[in-house]
Write an enzyme that holds these catalytic residues in place. Structure first.
Site, PDB file in Angstrom:
ATOM      1  N   ASP A   1      -2.239  85.259  10.115  1.00 18.06           N
ATOM      2  CA  ASP A   1      -2.922  84.788  11.326  1.00 18.06           C
ATOM      3  C   ASP A   1      -2.726  85.734  12.503  1.00 18.06           C
ATOM      4  O   ASP A   1      -3.604  85.860  13.363  1.00 18.06           O
ATOM      5  CB  ASP A   1      -2.436  83.387  11.695  1.00 18.06           C
ATOM      6  CG  ASP A   1      -3.111  82.305  10.862  1.00 18.06           C
ATOM      7  OD1 ASP A   1      -3.900  82.656   9.974  1.00 18.06           O
ATOM      8  OD2 ASP A   1      -2.848  81.102  11.108  1.00 18.06           O
TER       9      ASP A   1
ATOM     10  N   LYS B   1       0.812  74.400  -1.079  1.00 13.94           N
ATOM     11  CA  LYS B   1       1.698  73.275  -0.744  1.00 13.94           C
ATOM     12  C   LYS B   1       2.008  73.314   0.747  1.00 13.94           C
ATOM     13  O   LYS B   1       2.761  74.178   1.197  1.00 13.94           O
ATOM     14  CB  LYS B   1       3.004  73.325  -1.538  1.00 13.94           C
ATOM     15  CG  LYS B   1       3.954  72.175  -1.206  1.00 13.94           C
ATOM     16  CD  LYS B   1       5.271  72.314  -1.950  1.00 13.94           C
ATOM     17  CE  LYS B   1       6.222  71.164  -1.596  1.00 13.94           C
ATOM     18  NZ  LYS B   1       6.643  71.197  -0.179  1.00 13.94           N
TER      19      LYS B   1
ATOM     20  N   SER C   1       4.799  76.722  -0.486  1.00 13.97           N
ATOM     21  CA  SER C   1       5.596  76.094   0.553  1.00 13.97           C
ATOM     22  C   SER C   1       6.062  77.094   1.612  1.00 13.97           C
ATOM     23  O   SER C   1       5.254  77.662   2.334  1.00 13.97           O
ATOM     24  CB  SER C   1       6.776  75.358  -0.100  1.00 13.97           C
ATOM     25  OG  SER C   1       7.428  74.513   0.807  1.00 13.97           O
TER      26      SER C   1
END
Length: 531
Positions: free
Chosen positions: A311, A325, A300
């Site tokens: 990224d 998740k 999460s």
């Protein structure tokens, strides 16, 4: 006079009309209390689930608890949506919210039930119990007028000790064979999400977060500033076992690592418009080297933070594929004091990848995903550590990453599965390790307290062969045989017992200072961060 006569003529007619309307409305309401008359343009009918519940309560052969039946029906309905939408009964809501709130009201001790007696394992520094004189090794005899020796459970003792802040509770304790009475004034007890923050090597910091609660960002910033003041130039951020929590806390921490107005995460759902979260301030650690540790229990909000840093090529990810998740829940409080945590959107990393793993094969298959990874060799084999049928994306620097099943590490570290699982499982199941370590600490506290800090303890304390023989004998009382235990397993057990000893004295930070030198992920991180 004319007006009064007119009123006398119309008044009986008005009463008659009102009476007829009342009879019609009453008849309609009797037939269906959930459907108003067409006069008010309400046409909603009762759902079949409500009709069935009403009929069961009205006609069933035995007495039925409507709350239990209704709660079960709601929960079963939610499982058909996704694995993370959840109904929380009113009786459990405070406990569920407590972990995210970051505090509760109580006396500030950790305890363990050993041989039917509640033993104090640690006392919160500066907390109510320390102010009242409680010590590690104390044994609770009574809380108020309630005897707590014998048949006592953790839930029962917890309820007795907790209460409104400012209230008092009188306890009877056994200390070194003598009875002691202590009156404790309850207060707000923090539940820290930051377990450790220290310099693990010259110029390199280590921070361990176990969740994202309301206080996590504040705790993190305090530790970050402390370590920078000690000369930290590189950081290991440990999110292993961190199941997530409050998304905003993870976003704020990401902002400390990312410069400019870089996108951190965006959320979007069928009934929820796209919402972007960007870096918005000058961060404290935008330039230093950064390694982030993850495993299959990192989920999460942990994955949001890791995805953003990966990224933007801001951190190296070390460990194993994360849980996967990527669903956002919003909590709605219901009229009876219960709550609904409903999935309203998915979150996406800056490159556009969804981290959520598939759940189309049902809840049981979803819940057994980690076990399947173990059976398929994913926890020990880098080649199998991948997102099945995942979609490829590119980081800012052009590195390929995948969506659809968690965050893939840049450096894979296999789980340690070489230990004898049967013997070690029995040791943990019976609390043999923690019980022996606690008793050892109580009888050797002077020796352990002679060390100035956890670092000195890690270097200077070693179990003797006589200590190990005593542990083998102690385990045999729990019907656990350690005869012929492989040396690797013996080292595993003694390291953890040494860590627990440090935890009694220096809390969680001491525990990690003892275990980290032999931790494969930490050792790999230190190599990556070398100048």
């Amino acid at each position: 006079m004319k007006g009064k006569n007119t009123l006398k003529v119309w008044l009986p007619m008005l009463f008659s009309v009102m009476m007829i309307m009342g009879m019609v409305i009453g008849y309609k309401l009797r037939n269906n209390t959930q459907t108003a008359t067409s006069m008010f343009k309400f046409t909603q009918k009762r759902a079949p689930i409500q009709e069935v519940l009403d009929l069961v309560m009205l006609k069933y052969v035995d007495k039925v608890d409507s709350d239990t039946l209704g709660n079960a029906a709601i929960q079963d309905m939610l499982t058909k949506l996704d694995p993370h939408s959840n109904f929380i009964p009113a009786s459990h809501l405070a406990e569920v919210n407590e972990g995210l709130q970051g505090n509760f009201q109580g006396i500030g001790v950790e305890f363990q039930i050993f041989q039917d007696t509640v033993n104090v394992l640690s006392v919160l520094p500066g907390g109510p119990s320390e102010k009242a004189g409680l010590q590690v090794g104390d044994k609770f005899l009574k809380v108020g007028d309630t005897v707590v020796t014998g048949n006592i459970t953790s839930d029962k003792i917890r309820k007795l000790l907790r209460g409104p802040g400012g209230s008092t509770v009188t306890t009877s304790l056994l200390r070194n064979g003598h009875s002691v009475v202590a009156t404790i004034k309850r207060g707000i007890i923090p539940i820290p999400s930051l377990e450790a923050g220290y310099l693990i090597a010259p110029g390199t910091g280590y921070i361990k977060l176990n969740k994202f609660s309301e206080n996590t960002y504040e705790e993190f910033m305090g530790s970050l500033e402390k370590l920078q003041g000690q000369g930290m130039l590189a950081l290991i951020l440990d999110l292993r076992g961190n199941g997530g929590g409050i998304l905003g806390e993870a976003i704020d921490i990401a902002d400390e690592f990312l410069d400019g107005d870089k996108l951190i995460v965006f959320t979007e759902g069928n009934n929820t418009p796209k919402l972007e979260y960007h870096a918005k301030r000058k961060g404290l650690f935008e330039k230093g080297k950064l390694v982030l540790l993850m495993d299959e229990q990192s989920a999460s909000a942990s994955e949001v933070l890791a995805g953003a840093l990966q990224d933007w090529d801001r951190a190296e990810i070390v460990g194993r594929r994360s849980f996967g998740k990527g669903l956002v829940q919003e909590q709605y409080n219901l009229s009876d004091g219960s709550a609904l945590r409903l999935t309203i959107a998915r979150y996406y990393t800056p490159s556009g990848r969804s981290i959520q793993k598939p759940y189309d094969k049902g809840i049981d298959d979803y819940d057994n995903d980690i076990l399947k990874r173990y059976r398929h060799g994913e926890l020990v084999n880098a080649d199998s550590n991948k997102v099945a049928n995942g979609t490829a994306f590119k980081t800012n620097a052009g590195k390929t990453v995948y969506g659809g099943g968690g965050i893939m590490p840049d450096y894979f570290i296999a789980a340690d599965t070489s230990t004898g699982l049967n013997a070690l499982g029995a040791l943990y199941q019976n609390n043999t390790i923690s019980n022996f370590t606690y008793l050892y600490y109580v009888s050797h506290s002077t020796q352990i307290n002679s060390f100035d800090n956890a670092g000195a303890f890690e270097k200077g304390f070693n179990w003797s062969e006589q200590d190990w023989k005593k542990f083998v004998e102690f385990a045999s009382r729990d019907s656990i045989s350690l005869a012929g235990l492989p040396e690797n397993d013996k080292n595993y057990v003694t390291r953890r017992m040494k860590g627990l000893l440090a935890r009694f004295r220096w809390r969680n930070e001491g525990y990690y200072q003892v275990l980290n030198p032999s931790d494969e992920m930490v050792k790999k991180s230190l190599k990556i961060l070398q100048p």
